[in-house]
Motif scaffolding. Structure first.
Motif, PDB file in Angstrom:
ATOM      1  N   ARG A 279     -38.241 -32.817 -15.137  1.00 11.59           N
ATOM      2  CA  ARG A 279     -37.958 -31.438 -15.794  1.00 11.59           C
ATOM      3  C   ARG A 279     -37.013 -32.065 -16.964  1.00 11.59           C
ATOM      4  O   ARG A 279     -37.401 -31.208 -17.907  1.00 11.59           O
ATOM      5  CB  ARG A 279     -37.214 -30.803 -15.053  1.00 11.59           C
ATOM      6  N   ARG A 280     -36.317 -32.700 -16.838  1.00 14.75           N
ATOM      7  CA  ARG A 280     -35.307 -33.267 -18.195  1.00 14.75           C
ATOM      8  C   ARG A 280     -36.247 -33.869 -19.359  1.00 14.75           C
ATOM      9  O   ARG A 280     -35.988 -33.558 -20.447  1.00 14.75           O
ATOM     10  CB  ARG A 280     -34.268 -34.369 -17.362  1.00 14.75           C
ATOM     11  N   LEU A 281     -36.957 -34.820 -18.737  1.00 11.33           N
ATOM     12  CA  LEU A 281     -38.014 -35.283 -19.705  1.00 11.33           C
ATOM     13  C   LEU A 281     -38.886 -34.137 -20.466  1.00 11.33           C
ATOM     14  O   LEU A 281     -39.087 -34.241 -21.446  1.00 11.33           O
ATOM     15  CB  LEU A 281     -38.766 -36.658 -19.147  1.00 11.33           C
TER      16      LEU A 281
ATOM     17  N   MET B 175     -27.121 -37.236 -10.365  1.00 11.69           N
ATOM     18  CA  MET B 175     -27.909 -37.943  -9.714  1.00 11.69           C
ATOM     19  C   MET B 175     -27.868 -39.408 -10.017  1.00 11.69           C
ATOM     20  O   MET B 175     -28.226 -40.185  -9.246  1.00 11.69           O
ATOM     21  CB  MET B 175     -29.532 -37.311  -9.870  1.00 11.69           C
ATOM     22  N   GLN B 176     -27.015 -39.506 -10.950  1.00  8.37           N
ATOM     23  CA  GLN B 176     -26.724 -41.217 -11.418  1.00  8.37           C
ATOM     24  C   GLN B 176     -25.508 -41.856 -10.429  1.00  8.37           C
ATOM     25  O   GLN B 176     -25.005 -42.815 -10.504  1.00  8.37           O
ATOM     26  CB  GLN B 176     -26.687 -41.413 -12.612  1.00  8.37           C
TER      27      GLN B 176
ATOM     28  N   LEU C  66     -30.494 -29.647 -17.146  1.00  7.83           N
ATOM     29  CA  LEU C  66     -30.966 -30.635 -16.449  1.00  7.83           C
ATOM     30  C   LEU C  66     -30.414 -31.935 -16.828  1.00  7.83           C
ATOM     31  O   LEU C  66     -30.417 -33.015 -15.988  1.00  7.83           O
ATOM     32  CB  LEU C  66     -32.444 -30.864 -17.001  1.00  7.83           C
ATOM     33  N   GLU C  67     -29.825 -32.262 -17.972  1.00  5.50           N
ATOM     34  CA  GLU C  67     -28.978 -33.467 -18.291  1.00  5.50           C
ATOM     35  C   GLU C  67     -27.947 -33.411 -17.304  1.00  5.50           C
ATOM     36  O   GLU C  67     -27.563 -34.655 -16.891  1.00  5.50           O
ATOM     37  CB  GLU C  67     -28.584 -33.419 -19.673  1.00  5.50           C
TER      38      GLU C  67
ATOM     39  N   GLU D 293     -34.004 -37.934  -2.931  1.00  2.00           N
ATOM     40  CA  GLU D 293     -34.855 -38.546  -3.930  1.00  2.00           C
ATOM     41  C   GLU D 293     -35.884 -37.787  -4.582  1.00  2.00           C
ATOM     42  O   GLU D 293     -35.960 -37.768  -5.766  1.00  2.00           O
ATOM     43  CB  GLU D 293     -35.460 -39.847  -3.172  1.00  2.00           C
ATOM     44  N   ALA D 294     -36.404 -36.736  -3.862  1.00  2.00           N
ATOM     45  CA  ALA D 294     -37.324 -35.879  -4.398  1.00  2.00           C
ATOM     46  C   ALA D 294     -36.572 -34.970  -5.391  1.00  2.00           C
ATOM     47  O   ALA D 294     -37.140 -34.688  -6.278  1.00  2.00           O
ATOM     48  CB  ALA D 294     -37.791 -35.006  -3.203  1.00  2.00           C
ATOM     49  N   TYR D 295     -35.348 -34.464  -4.822  1.00  2.00           N
ATOM     50  CA  TYR D 295     -34.619 -33.886  -5.975  1.00  2.00           C
ATOM     51  C   TYR D 295     -34.204 -34.573  -7.342  1.00  2.00           C
ATOM     52  O   TYR D 295     -34.531 -33.949  -8.444  1.00  2.00           O
ATOM     53  CB  TYR D 295     -33.401 -33.523  -5.255  1.00  2.00           C
ATOM     54  N   ALA D 296     -33.830 -35.833  -7.231  1.00  2.00           N
ATOM     55  CA  ALA D 296     -33.523 -36.626  -8.299  1.00  2.00           C
ATOM     56  C   ALA D 296     -34.979 -36.725  -9.193  1.00  2.00           C
ATOM     57  O   ALA D 296     -34.773 -36.753 -10.358  1.00  2.00           O
ATOM     58  CB  ALA D 296     -33.069 -38.054  -7.802  1.00  2.00           C
TER      59      ALA D 296
END
Length: 171
Positions: free
Chosen positions: A35-37, A97-98, A90-91, A26-29
């Motif tokens: 970072r992606r945003l 992660m989805q 990152l995308e 969860e922390a990774y996600a």
């Protein structure tokens, strides 16, 4: 009996480590999403420019900057390309992660971007108020207590054993 306690201790250690796995995933996600945003926000101005002049194609914008005679634009082409590359990476990580929980676990273990995983690991806070030092102290104290209790039981049963042996020898 000490062997049983060691087994129980190893089981407990495995349990404590295993408890951390979902928290780390969860922390990774969350780290990837943040970072992606951030990368999308950093590209927003270039995205607007690409939308106006290149139908939203950022690669065409980068190529235009590279083809310019202006050294500033040529330098910016490299910067924009690096931003674009990071945003795409990152995308991809965010998309991974989805997926279902098992696919996420395998991805974080085997396929995650190493630098991101290292960043998350370095800032990860153990959940359920566990820390490596606390685990070590807890296991050490548990082993010591188990050993002391077992020793007390053995010492208390020693006189009873010797009486039982004497009683058998008189028969």
């Amino acid at each position: 009996m000490l062997r049983s306690y060691l087994r129980l201790t190893l089981f407990t250690l495995g349990l404590l480590i295993g408890i951390q796995v979902p928290g780390f995933i969860e922390a990774y996600a969350q780290h990837v999403e943040a970072r992606r945003l951030e990368a999308q926000e950093g590209l927003q101005g270039f995205q607007d420019t690409a939308q106006r002049f290149f139908n939203g194609d950022l690669d065409a914008l980068v190529q235009h900057y590279r083809g310019s005679n202006d050294p500033v634009f040529q330098s910016d082409a490299q910067s924009v390309e690096q931003l674009l590359s990071r945003a795409r990476m990152l995308e991809r990580e965010w998309q991974a992660m989805q997926r279902p929980w098992y696919a996420r676990a395998v991805h974080v273990l085997l396929g995650a971007e190493r630098s991101l995983r290292a960043q998350v690991w370095s800032s990860y806070r153990f959940q359920v108020l566990l820390a490596p030092q606390a685990i070590a102290w807890g296991l050490s104290c548990a082993l010591l207590l188990a050993w002391l209790v077992e020793s007390l039981f053995l010492a208390a049963s020693f006189p009873l054993r010797s009486r039982a042996r004497r009683y058998k020898s008189y028969r």
